[in-house]
Design a protein around this motif. Sequence first.
Motif, mmCIF file in Angstrom:
data_model
loop_
_atom_site.group_PDB
_atom_site.id
_atom_site.type_symbol
_atom_site.label_atom_id
_atom_site.label_comp_id
_atom_site.label_asym_id
_atom_site.label_seq_id
_atom_site.Cartn_x
_atom_site.Cartn_y
_atom_site.Cartn_z
ATOM 1 N N ALA A 190 0.723 -1.300 -0.025
ATOM 2 C CA ALA A 190 -0.122 0.083 -0.120
ATOM 3 C C ALA A 190 1.044 1.212 0.008
ATOM 4 O O ALA A 190 1.881 1.370 0.741
ATOM 5 C CB ALA A 190 -0.685 0.192 1.293
ATOM 6 N N VAL A 191 0.343 2.321 -0.827
ATOM 7 C CA VAL A 191 1.080 3.635 -0.687
ATOM 8 C C VAL A 191 0.227 4.636 -0.552
ATOM 9 O O VAL A 191 -0.902 4.675 -0.607
ATOM 10 C CB VAL A 191 2.096 3.636 -2.298
ATOM 11 N N ALA A 192 0.898 5.998 -0.603
ATOM 12 C CA ALA A 192 -0.024 7.140 -0.328
ATOM 13 C C ALA A 192 0.103 7.904 -1.533
ATOM 14 O O ALA A 192 1.050 8.088 -2.196
ATOM 15 C CB ALA A 192 0.546 7.918 0.652
ATOM 16 N N ASP A 193 -0.898 8.804 -2.040
ATOM 17 C CA ASP A 193 -0.932 9.935 -3.051
ATOM 18 C C ASP A 193 -0.679 11.011 -2.023
ATOM 19 O O ASP A 193 -1.510 11.453 -1.537
ATOM 20 C CB ASP A 193 -2.308 9.874 -3.555
ATOM 21 N N SER A 194 0.482 11.605 -2.475
ATOM 22 C CA SER A 194 0.947 12.676 -1.617
ATOM 23 C C SER A 194 0.373 14.100 -1.978
ATOM 24 O O SER A 194 0.594 15.090 -1.318
ATOM 25 C CB SER A 194 2.647 12.767 -1.700
ATOM 26 N N HIS A 195 -0.370 13.908 -3.165
ATOM 27 C CA HIS A 195 -1.045 15.323 -3.688
ATOM 28 C C HIS A 195 -2.125 15.150 -4.467
ATOM 29 O O HIS A 195 -1.980 14.586 -5.502
ATOM 30 C CB HIS A 195 0.099 16.242 -4.225
#
Length: 298
Positions: free
Chosen positions: A27-32
Amino acid sequence: MASKTVSDSKSADRTTPPPLPAPLAVAVADSHTHLDMQSGTPAESLARAASVGVTTVVQVGCDVAGSRWAAELAAEFEAVHAAVALHPNEAPRLVLGDPDGWSGQKRTPGGPPALDAALAEIDALAALPHVKAVGETGLDYFRTGPEGVDIQKESFRRHIEIAKRHGKALVIHDRDAHQDVIDLLLKEGAPERTVFHCYSGDAAMAEVCAEHGWYLSFAGPVTFKANQPLRDALAVTPLDRVLIETDAPFLTPHPYRGRPNAPYLIPVTLRSMAETLGLHEDELATAVAENTARAFGY
């Protein structure tokens, strides 16, 4: 019924959301991202993103109203963190009534007091625990003419001060202003955690950013065929300083360029970046997840 013309078909395709990519194993994040500018509800967007392994997003404000909305959304959803600020083009609009700001909305000139009042609201929002960053702020010489440069720089300085005082990350919008952004960061003293949103510089600039420990967040343009200099910049960025974002609904990655962007398309960009770096996608995803949590302090 008349058959569709070629132009009708192309028009329909440009408004049709791209298909869901294969899920990421890590899992990852969308930073913007800008959920307030996307179709559907935030809950729907977050569920769609989570279904492909994008389990966290940073919702970014561009003006006072958008920053309030970001803070409220982050308070409601555990998967959302907020960033609050005046977009670089918003400051000249407040002071000069510039009609060519980030949203193109004409605004009545208010002078410096209008900017002071707006920044006071951003300052108050930045104190909230679910607001993890001050941004997007910085400099944009693409839309604002010479008359707005000094106003942008003043706004940028004050956002830097707000971020440092509250111990929050600083998210930078840099368009056609690379050297001035770096010079101002060094003169004012960059916050400990500084993120270049939608990095658009070259490899030499990436090396300068790396020297100062700044994070570089890559978006859809890194997948475009013509953007080899951007991939060169990615290649020289230390792995522990690489972030990934959509900037949705803008900057949709190849092969869906021109169609609506959304956080669920992060895997498309991540896989392209992993290929550039010669890494397995799981290795890059692990690094991105750790980097985003460290950069935004969650």
